[in-house]
Scaffold this motif. Sequence first.
Motif, short mmCIF file in Angstrom:
data_model
loop_
_atom_site.label_atom_id
_atom_site.label_comp_id
_atom_site.label_asym_id
_atom_site.label_seq_id
_atom_site.Cartn_x
_atom_site.Cartn_y
_atom_site.Cartn_z
N THR A 76 52.85 33.87 80.34
CA THR A 76 52.49 35.20 80.81
C THR A 76 51.37 35.10 81.83
O THR A 76 50.47 34.28 81.71
CB THR A 76 52.02 36.07 79.62
OG1 THR A 76 53.04 36.07 78.63
CG2 THR A 76 51.71 37.47 80.04
N SER A 77 51.40 35.96 82.82
CA SER A 77 50.39 35.95 83.87
C SER A 77 49.00 36.22 83.29
O SER A 77 48.82 37.09 82.44
CB SER A 77 50.71 37.03 84.91
OG SER A 77 49.67 37.12 85.84
N MET A 78 48.05 35.45 83.74
CA MET A 78 46.67 35.60 83.26
C MET A 78 45.77 36.13 84.38
O MET A 78 44.57 35.89 84.36
CB MET A 78 46.16 34.27 82.73
CG MET A 78 46.91 33.79 81.53
SD MET A 78 46.10 32.38 80.79
CE MET A 78 47.30 31.91 79.58
N GLY A 79 46.35 36.84 85.31
CA GLY A 79 45.58 37.37 86.43
C GLY A 79 44.47 38.32 86.00
O GLY A 79 43.36 38.29 86.53
N SER A 80 44.77 39.19 85.04
CA SER A 80 43.75 40.14 84.60
C SER A 80 42.60 39.43 83.89
O SER A 80 41.45 39.88 83.95
CB SER A 80 44.36 41.20 83.69
OG SER A 80 44.92 40.59 82.55
N LEU A 81 42.90 38.31 83.23
CA LEU A 81 41.84 37.54 82.59
C LEU A 81 40.96 36.86 83.64
O LEU A 81 39.74 36.77 83.47
CB LEU A 81 42.42 36.52 81.63
CG LEU A 81 43.24 37.09 80.47
CD1 LEU A 81 43.82 35.97 79.63
CD2 LEU A 81 42.39 38.01 79.63
N ASN A 82 41.58 36.39 84.72
CA ASN A 82 40.80 35.82 85.82
C ASN A 82 39.89 36.87 86.44
O ASN A 82 38.74 36.59 86.79
CB ASN A 82 41.73 35.22 86.88
CG ASN A 82 42.48 34.01 86.39
OD1 ASN A 82 42.04 33.32 85.48
ND2 ASN A 82 43.63 33.78 86.98
N VAL A 83 40.41 38.08 86.57
CA VAL A 83 39.61 39.18 87.14
C VAL A 83 38.43 39.49 86.23
O VAL A 83 37.32 39.78 86.71
CB VAL A 83 40.50 40.42 87.37
CG1 VAL A 83 39.66 41.64 87.71
CG2 VAL A 83 41.51 40.15 88.47
N SER A 84 38.61 39.40 84.92
CA SER A 84 37.50 39.68 84.00
C SER A 84 36.38 38.66 84.17
O SER A 84 35.20 39.00 84.06
CB SER A 84 37.99 39.72 82.56
OG SER A 84 38.35 38.43 82.11
#
Length: 129
Positions: A76-84
């Motif tokens: 699953t994409s972890m883009g939102s976690l990188n943004v956090s």
Amino acid sequence: MSSFQLNINPLKEPLGFIKVLEWDFVVTLVAAFLWLVSTSAWAKALTDIKVATGQGIVKELEPCNQEVVCYFGSVTSMGSLNVSVIFGFLNMILWGGNAWFVYKETSLHSPSNTSASHSQGGIPPPSGI
């Protein structure tokens, strides 16, 4: 019946207010440091999660090492976690900037000496109109 009383007389005096500013500076520095530590810990944990759920996990599964052929699909994409993580570091920078402005208000900061230009033969500022 009891009542809560708060003595604000020390805040009315200049020296009491300076102490409040120094404590505010300390609290702001602690908050900036805690943002740095917590964001760094979250970034490390996120890196560990990415490693643990990456392609290398297929090689560690016992059935995949025997007769069964296993293929890695996707994660699953972890883009939102990188943004956090990015927002955590930006918030730390924001608190650090706030600490600078609070430091400028404390007695720890010495104001620049503007009278040095007068002693070096500079033009004195005009007196009243």
